[in-house]
Design an enzyme around this catalytic site. Sequence first.
Site, short mmCIF file in Angstrom:
data_model
loop_
_atom_site.label_atom_id
_atom_site.label_comp_id
_atom_site.label_asym_id
_atom_site.label_seq_id
_atom_site.Cartn_x
_atom_site.Cartn_y
_atom_site.Cartn_z
N CYS A 177 13.23 10.68 7.45
CA CYS A 177 13.26 10.22 8.84
C CYS A 177 14.67 10.31 9.41
CB CYS A 177 12.73 8.81 8.93
SG CYS A 177 13.49 7.74 7.73
N THR A 191 5.23 7.86 14.12
CA THR A 191 5.27 7.05 15.35
C THR A 191 3.85 6.81 15.88
OG1 THR A 191 7.49 7.80 15.86
CG2 THR A 191 6.18 7.02 17.72
N LYS A 211 0.84 -1.20 0.00
CA LYS A 211 0.00 0.00 0.00
C LYS A 211 0.87 1.25 0.00
CE LYS A 211 -1.87 3.00 2.79
NZ LYS A 211 -2.08 4.11 1.86
N VAL A 257 0.87 6.58 14.18
CA VAL A 257 0.15 5.54 13.42
C VAL A 257 0.86 4.19 13.61
CG1 VAL A 257 -0.59 4.77 11.13
CG2 VAL A 257 -0.77 7.18 11.73
N GLY A 274 6.32 5.05 8.67
CA GLY A 274 5.49 6.25 8.75
C GLY A 274 5.66 6.90 10.11
N GLU A 287 9.97 15.99 16.00
CA GLU A 287 10.25 15.86 14.57
C GLU A 287 9.47 16.92 13.79
OE1 GLU A 287 8.70 12.40 12.39
OE2 GLU A 287 10.71 12.24 11.57
N GLU A 310 9.36 1.30 10.96
CA GLU A 310 10.36 2.34 10.73
C GLU A 310 9.62 3.66 10.91
OE1 GLU A 310 13.38 1.74 10.48
OE2 GLU A 310 13.62 -0.24 9.56
P1 TAP Z 1 1.67 8.22 8.32
O1 TAP Z 1 0.50 9.10 8.37
O2 TAP Z 1 2.00 7.44 9.53
O3 TAP Z 1 1.41 7.26 7.06
C1 TAP Z 1 2.29 6.25 6.69
C2 TAP Z 1 1.52 5.20 5.90
O4 TAP Z 1 0.57 4.58 6.78
C3 TAP Z 1 0.70 5.75 4.74
O5 TAP Z 1 0.67 4.79 3.69
C4 TAP Z 1 -0.69 5.89 5.35
O6 TAP Z 1 -1.73 5.87 4.42
C5 TAP Z 1 -0.73 4.67 6.23
N1 TAP Z 1 -1.70 4.74 7.31
C6 TAP Z 1 -2.30 5.85 7.83
N2 TAP Z 1 -3.17 5.49 8.81
C7 TAP Z 1 -3.12 4.14 8.90
C8 TAP Z 1 -3.77 3.21 9.73
N3 TAP Z 1 -4.63 3.56 10.66
N4 TAP Z 1 -3.48 1.90 9.56
C9 TAP Z 1 -2.58 1.49 8.64
N5 TAP Z 1 -1.95 2.35 7.81
C10 TAP Z 1 -2.19 3.66 7.95
O7 TAP Z 1 3.02 8.96 7.98
P2 TAP Z 1 3.32 9.95 6.77
O8 TAP Z 1 2.64 11.22 7.07
O9 TAP Z 1 3.03 9.25 5.50
O10 TAP Z 1 4.93 10.09 6.86
C11 TAP Z 1 5.54 11.00 7.69
C12 TAP Z 1 6.04 10.34 8.98
O11 TAP Z 1 6.60 9.06 8.73
C13 TAP Z 1 7.14 11.11 9.65
O12 TAP Z 1 6.94 11.12 11.02
C14 TAP Z 1 8.42 10.34 9.33
O13 TAP Z 1 9.50 10.43 10.19
C15 TAP Z 1 7.95 8.96 9.27
N6 TAP Z 1 8.80 8.21 8.35
C16 TAP Z 1 9.71 7.37 8.87
C17 TAP Z 1 10.56 6.69 8.01
C18 TAP Z 1 11.55 5.73 8.55
S1 TAP Z 1 12.38 4.88 7.50
N7 TAP Z 1 11.75 5.55 9.81
C19 TAP Z 1 10.46 6.87 6.65
C20 TAP Z 1 9.52 7.72 6.18
C21 TAP Z 1 8.68 8.40 7.04
P3 TAP Z 1 -2.36 7.20 3.74
O14 TAP Z 1 -1.52 8.35 4.15
O15 TAP Z 1 -2.34 6.87 2.32
O16 TAP Z 1 -3.75 7.28 4.25
#
Ligand code: TAP
Length: 457
Positions: free
Chosen positions: A264, A210, A155, A212, A208, A360, A230
């Site tokens: 991240c 922390t 996904k 979620v 994604g 963050e 991660e």
């Molecule tokens: P999230 O909102 O956590 O989303 C990550 C993924 O999870 C997306 O595909 C999202 O789908 C999905 N998701 C959302 N709600 C969910 C649920 N209830 N159940 C299962 N999946 C769900 O994060 P983001 O806004 O995309 O990314 C930013 C954050 O991720 C930052 O805090 C960043 O540090 C962290 N991040 C960490 C890393 C590593 S490698 N540690 C890498 C990248 C990002 P949709 O958004 O499509 O609805």
Amino acid sequence: MSDTFTLINPATAQPIGEVARASVDQVDAAVARAVVAQRAWAGLPPVARADALRSFARAVEGHVEELAQLEVRNSGHPIGSARWEASHVAQVLNFYAGAPERLSGQQIPVAGGLDVTFHEPYGVVGVIVPWNFPMTIASWGFAPALAAGNAVVLKPAELTPLTAIRLGELALEAGLPDGVFQVVTGSGSVVGQRFVSHPDVRKVVFTGSTSVGTDVAAGCARELKPVTLELGGKSANIVFADADLEKAAASAPGAVFDNAGQDCCARSRILVERSAYDRFLELLEPAVKAWRVGDPAHEATDMGPLISASHRSTVQGFLESADVAFRGSAPAGDGPLGEGFWLPPTVVLAERGDRLAREEVFGPVVAVLPFDDEADAIRLANDTIYGLAGSIWTENLGRAVRVARGVKSGVLSVNSHSSVRYWTPFGGMKASGLGRELGPDAAEHFTETKNVFFATE
Ligand code: TAP
């Protein structure tokens, strides 16, 4: 919820297409196909799975430019970075193509027979990917999972699905059996949640936030389902007075402003030994001003826009009442980029305990703080819930070793900012994650050990 989602080019704020939102029934149908396909996939000779992954890698290599251009439009990544990301996917696939023939078990000495272990695939693995590095992060999950004999349902983030969709097509064109690797687009609360709750998805990989990630882990616990997380980071770039200050300052913008800070591993805190603090800031300012922010399609661009208007507002929220030392530039005005989600790279002077020093931001903002000595540097570096990455700048080898051992982070580098090599392990401590991706052992993490005793008497 509508059954399609409009994609926006973050550099121009213009719509670039519609993507389907899968329903729970559609996720269930994909998982059912994956269950059937996985049995055949796992039953292939190891060399056949290796060949299929190598052929998938070649297909990606042959489409690096197309994948990169998709990422420029969908995610606003500079073209040079996007080409690197697409090539990286091919390299990850090639690396794990070596795994099917190397997933050896053990032979353990026992009385009265022969005891051996097998690394058996989980079955179907669900991979949930964020929007910041859509291709690379997806490949860290799907390549080793496939190599170990699993089927994968992937996904992508709703904002950035285009490269994942294309990778799904390339896998089929390259000859991966139908149903072994499926990309399911849609929202996290529907598709992602269903990966967590579906009894036939036997392992989840989540990257994604922390918050979620914590919910995903709780959902997986209810199903007794293993999960790799991660998550976020607030990584420290620690600069001692004995370091090569010119080199440390010249490399600091790239360490935090790459991908507009939406990384991240971003070194979003620069901790500088007090005696070198003023000199370091003097050296940092021209490096930040020289950081080229602009059209991601241009070869010379270092940094593109933020991913969305709402994310830019969140990042701007961190800057209210911040002590800004200096800023770089960003597009503005009436041109085609005028409506994009731009924010200039920004350096702020922070105090211990400030939000900017501990939380963050996930944007082009770096907090600079002074420290007194080695023990203080370690204490300050660890003064956050996160523990993903970090850098240590010093010419003193003993200090480099002591600080690297003292900082609670999963991935550290000395006199460099490297975090990711696909053949070395990657992942976070504390609130930055659970488990490790990449490196020599990743395929094994997608297997369960089975022990079999054969009586000989
Ligand atoms: P999230 O909102 O956590 O989303 C990550 C993924 O999870 C997306 O595909 C999202 O789908 C999905 N998701 C959302 N709600 C969910 C649920 N209830 N159940 C299962 N999946 C769900 O994060 P983001 O806004 O995309 O990314 C930013 C954050 O991720 C930052 O805090 C960043 O540090 C962290 N991040 C960490 C890393 C590593 S490698 N540690 C890498 C990248 C990002 P949709 O958004 O499509 O609805």
